[in-house]
Design an enzyme around this catalytic site. Sequence first.
Site, PDB file in Angstrom:
ATOM      1  CG  HIS A  74      -0.399   0.043   2.546  1.00  9.65           C
ATOM      2  ND1 HIS A  74      -0.154   1.217   3.225  1.00  9.65           N
ATOM      3  CD2 HIS A  74      -0.018  -0.953   3.384  1.00  9.65           C
ATOM      4  CE1 HIS A  74       0.342   0.948   4.422  1.00  9.65           C
ATOM      5  NE2 HIS A  74       0.441  -0.367   4.550  1.00  9.65           N
ATOM      6  CG  ASP A 191       2.708   0.644   7.883  1.00  5.95           C
ATOM      7  OD1 ASP A 191       2.361   0.186   6.788  1.00  5.95           O
ATOM      8  OD2 ASP A 191       1.961   0.690   8.882  1.00  5.95           O
ATOM      9  CD  GLU A 225      -2.719  -1.613   5.703  1.00  2.00           C
ATOM     10  OE1 GLU A 225      -2.626  -2.581   6.472  1.00  2.00           O
ATOM     11  OE2 GLU A 225      -2.309  -0.469   6.011  1.00  2.00           O
ATOM     12  CD  GLU A 226      -1.362   2.617   7.607  1.00  3.79           C
ATOM     13  OE1 GLU A 226      -1.984   2.244   8.622  1.00  3.79           O
ATOM     14  OE2 GLU A 226      -0.180   2.324   7.389  1.00  3.79           O
ATOM     15  CG  ASP A 246       1.865  -3.654   5.820  1.00  2.00           C
ATOM     16  OD1 ASP A 246       2.570  -2.769   6.341  1.00  2.00           O
ATOM     17  OD2 ASP A 246       0.694  -3.456   5.468  1.00  2.00           O
TER      18      ASP A 246
END
Length: 382
Positions: A74, A191, A225-226, A246
């Site tokens: 992501h 991330d 995604e977050e 990830d």
Amino acid sequence: MKNIPFTIDQDYLLNQLQSLLTIPCPTGFTDQAVCYVCHELDKLKIDYSLTRRGTIIGNLVGKQQSPDRAVVTHLDTIGAMVREIKANGRLAITPVGHWSSRFAEGGRVSVFTDVGELRGTVLPIFAAGHVFNQEIDTQPVTWDHVEVRVDLEIHSQADALNHGIGVGDFVAFDPNSEVMENGYLVSRHLDNKAGTASLLAAIKAVKDYNIPVTIDCHPIFTLSEETGMGLGHALDCHVTECVGIDIGPIAEGQNAIERGVTIAMKDSSGPYDYYLTHHLIDLCCTNNIPHSRDVFRYYYSDAVSAINAGHDVRHGLITFGTDATHGYERTHLEALIHCARLIVHYIQSPPAIKTDAKAKPTTEEFTDQAASYPTNNAPPFN
């Protein structure tokens, strides 16, 4: 099929990571990152398509067209958004993604208004030690107790409005990156910009060494995604395997490693697919990739979002061990290289389960976890 020898271009991986880290992209404000990755895929001569919101779906043509597999990372990061302009002109903010205001305090930020980018600092409400003394140490750690001080002559709500600041403006945090000579990488937003750099480096290796692609493989770069959406809409009906890349949180009670690959066995959504997970572990063992297994207690991934969206796919997750996740994160370059190596080996491997090409296997074709899965018995990396 015998695997073709290859090496991961370490300089390319690191350059991609450093370039990605300069791009602000909290969830909902990701177009610049999308354009950057599309440009890289163009340079690598990788075919891809875009969804209307900007999810990138790549295509590596395999010797066999169905079933397909997906490898997903992501582009979005955690960040914040203006929720209120206070009477004194300071900005109250709400988090984008799930993270603590403890790691926001002291952060240098960009505020993206309708008329341009402004710079500022996130401070606790009680920030002046010469005024508030011990109240600084006793104020709660919540998003209600931090605010953005914009670096302009702003002393009132009217001043802020006159500079074009509005509720709903995105707030992106500077990464404050440092690449250590010993290989450690320290930054906000590893991330998942580190995962994205690993995937790009893996794709480059596939192209550079003419790695055979066993079945059609789709590198996918998602945008949300977050906030829990991620991959849900991006898979077509031919995809039967989905592997996410990830962070793997490192902390007391966890088994993730900073200099190898960590395979997720379970997260807060439940277990990952047994066969695909063991297929990844077997690839690590067979190809001498240092690895570990772990269970993540408070965690969500793109691969899980595909399951939650109703896709009938096997899902797995490979991670790079990262300390202080969603804070000032740290990983090691070796972890990213080994993740990229595993991706390349996965791309040239057969499907985890041959019968997955059928949407409805017979009972005779269906597998038995307890009896049928062969795995290499080499010990994991410690």
